[in-house]
Design a protein around this motif. Structure first.
Motif, mmCIF file in Angstrom:
data_model
loop_
_atom_site.group_PDB
_atom_site.id
_atom_site.type_symbol
_atom_site.label_atom_id
_atom_site.label_comp_id
_atom_site.label_asym_id
_atom_site.label_seq_id
_atom_site.Cartn_x
_atom_site.Cartn_y
_atom_site.Cartn_z
ATOM 1 N N ASP A 66 24.053 90.826 8.692
ATOM 2 C CA ASP A 66 22.629 90.959 8.354
ATOM 3 C C ASP A 66 22.292 92.351 7.840
ATOM 4 N N GLY A 67 23.036 93.347 8.292
ATOM 5 C CA GLY A 67 22.747 94.710 7.869
ATOM 6 C C GLY A 67 21.318 95.109 8.207
ATOM 7 N N ALA A 68 20.586 95.593 7.212
ATOM 8 C CA ALA A 68 19.202 96.035 7.423
ATOM 9 C C ALA A 68 18.204 94.888 7.363
ATOM 10 N N PHE A 69 18.681 93.690 7.058
ATOM 11 C CA PHE A 69 17.791 92.536 6.947
ATOM 12 C C PHE A 69 17.297 92.116 8.326
ATOM 13 N N ASP A 70 15.980 91.997 8.485
ATOM 14 C CA ASP A 70 15.382 91.592 9.756
ATOM 15 C C ASP A 70 15.141 90.084 9.739
ATOM 16 N N TRP A 71 16.118 89.330 10.233
ATOM 17 C CA TRP A 71 15.994 87.879 10.177
ATOM 18 C C TRP A 71 14.927 87.369 11.141
ATOM 19 N N HIS A 72 14.669 88.112 12.219
ATOM 20 C CA HIS A 72 13.620 87.695 13.150
ATOM 21 C C HIS A 72 12.259 87.679 12.446
ATOM 22 N N GLU A 73 12.014 88.697 11.654
ATOM 23 C CA GLU A 73 10.759 88.770 10.899
ATOM 24 C C GLU A 73 10.672 87.630 9.892
ATOM 25 N N ALA A 74 11.787 87.365 9.223
ATOM 26 C CA ALA A 74 11.816 86.269 8.243
ATOM 27 C C ALA A 74 11.588 84.931 8.931
ATOM 28 N N ASN A 75 12.176 84.754 10.105
ATOM 29 C CA ASN A 75 12.018 83.494 10.831
ATOM 30 C C ASN A 75 10.575 83.304 11.293
ATOM 31 N N THR A 76 9.958 84.376 11.774
ATOM 32 C CA THR A 76 8.563 84.310 12.192
ATOM 33 C C THR A 76 7.675 83.904 11.022
ATOM 34 N N ALA A 77 7.939 84.488 9.856
ATOM 35 C CA ALA A 77 7.159 84.157 8.658
ATOM 36 C C ALA A 77 7.413 82.713 8.240
ATOM 37 N N GLY A 78 8.665 82.270 8.374
ATOM 38 C CA GLY A 78 9.000 80.904 7.999
ATOM 39 C C GLY A 78 8.350 79.873 8.898
ATOM 40 N N VAL A 79 8.356 80.142 10.198
ATOM 41 C CA VAL A 79 7.717 79.233 11.147
ATOM 42 C C VAL A 79 6.214 79.182 10.894
ATOM 43 N N ALA A 80 5.624 80.352 10.608
ATOM 44 C CA ALA A 80 4.189 80.397 10.311
ATOM 45 C C ALA A 80 3.869 79.571 9.066
ATOM 46 N N ALA A 81 4.720 79.694 8.050
ATOM 47 C CA ALA A 81 4.523 78.923 6.828
ATOM 48 C C ALA A 81 4.631 77.422 7.116
ATOM 49 N N PHE A 82 5.612 77.049 7.893
ATOM 50 C CA PHE A 82 5.802 75.633 8.253
ATOM 51 C C PHE A 82 4.572 75.103 8.972
ATOM 52 N N ASN A 83 4.095 75.838 9.953
ATOM 53 C CA ASN A 83 2.947 75.385 10.742
ATOM 54 C C ASN A 83 1.663 75.330 9.924
ATOM 55 N N ALA A 84 1.657 76.058 8.800
ATOM 56 C CA ALA A 84 0.498 76.021 7.903
ATOM 57 C C ALA A 84 0.645 74.931 6.842
ATOM 58 N N GLY A 85 1.760 74.195 6.912
ATOM 59 C CA GLY A 85 1.982 73.133 5.943
ATOM 60 C C GLY A 85 2.663 73.578 4.667
ATOM 61 N N ASP A 86 3.077 74.836 4.615
ATOM 62 C CA ASP A 86 3.756 75.361 3.438
ATOM 63 C C ASP A 86 5.264 75.180 3.630
ATOM 64 N N TYR A 87 5.750 73.974 3.399
ATOM 65 C CA TYR A 87 7.149 73.662 3.661
ATOM 66 C C TYR A 87 8.088 74.320 2.650
ATOM 67 N N GLU A 88 7.631 74.508 1.438
ATOM 68 C CA GLU A 88 8.435 75.217 0.443
ATOM 69 C C GLU A 88 8.629 76.665 0.866
#
Length: 215
Positions: A66-88
């Motif tokens: 992962d290096g400097a990539f913060d996957w936790h932040e990306a996952n949080t954003a992805g879950v938020a998008a999913f819960n908002a109906g933004d599946y793409e």
């Protein structure tokens, strides 16, 4: 429906109940682990998901893919998008996670859920198989009920991934030393409100922390 991890109906875990001891003290160098990770990743990308997922999980964390990539932040954003109906949007975040680490269970779970809601059944099935393989590679290492049969995980994040997959909620966490090995004792709560204890071997996490301290 809000996204949260559930038990996966097609998982056929082989809970061996046998003693399992981590070999974390003999971890590869980051360079060797990267080479092994790259080889296994290429197989998955080529369509072979029947690889040694325990090995690639370990290689990924040792090589710090992962290096400097913060996957936790990306996952949080992805879950938020999913819960908002933004599946793409959720799909893009999940794909970003597994692009960095193809052994990341949370990333694959997010991709699987997004694909399902986008009606892409064939791709959903493939991702579900990968999620199954990752979870089984953890849960086949023991039964999680005792120190001697603790589940082998390569990071604390994997512990919480398994807990969510089982439909449980974490209540408390304690680091326990037993001889030369380290374990996380996790108190979890089921949907019925009952508490139980799960054990995870954390030798890898401890050893990698030690390496960082010596570098």
């Amino acid at each position: 429906m809000r996204l949260r991890h559930h038990k996966l109906s097609c998982l056929t875990f082989c809970l061996l109940g046998c003693a399992f001891v981590s070999t974390a003290f003999g971890l590869d160098s980051a360079k060797v682990a990267q080479a092994k990770y790259d080889a296994l990743k290429a197989k998955v990308q080529g369509g072979d998901v029947n690889i040694d997922w325990r090995e690639i999980r370990l290689d990924a964390v040792v090589a710090d893919v992962d290096g400097a990539f913060d996957w936790h932040e990306a996952n949080t954003a992805g879950v938020a998008a999913f819960n908002a109906g933004d599946y793409e949007g959720a799909l893009r975040k999940g794909q970003e996670i597994i692009q960095h680490n193809i052994a990341n269970g949370d990333g694959h779970f997010l991709v699987m859920a997004a694909l399902k809601h986008l009606g892409k059944q064939e791709e959903t099935t493939k991702e579900k198989l990968i999620v199954d393989q990752i979870v089984q590679s953890i849960m086949s290492s023991g039964d999680g009920k005792t120190v001697d049969t603790a589940w082998f995980t390569v990071s604390t994040s994997e512990e919480y991934f398994v807990i969510r997959i089982l439909g449980l909620k974490p209540k408390s966490q304690a680091l326990v030393k037993n001889g030369a090995h380290s374990f996380d004792r996790m108190t979890v709560v089921g949907e019925d409100g009952k508490e139980s204890t799960l054990w995870f071997n954390t030798d890898t996490d401890i050893e990698l922390t030690r390496r960082v301290g010596e570098s």
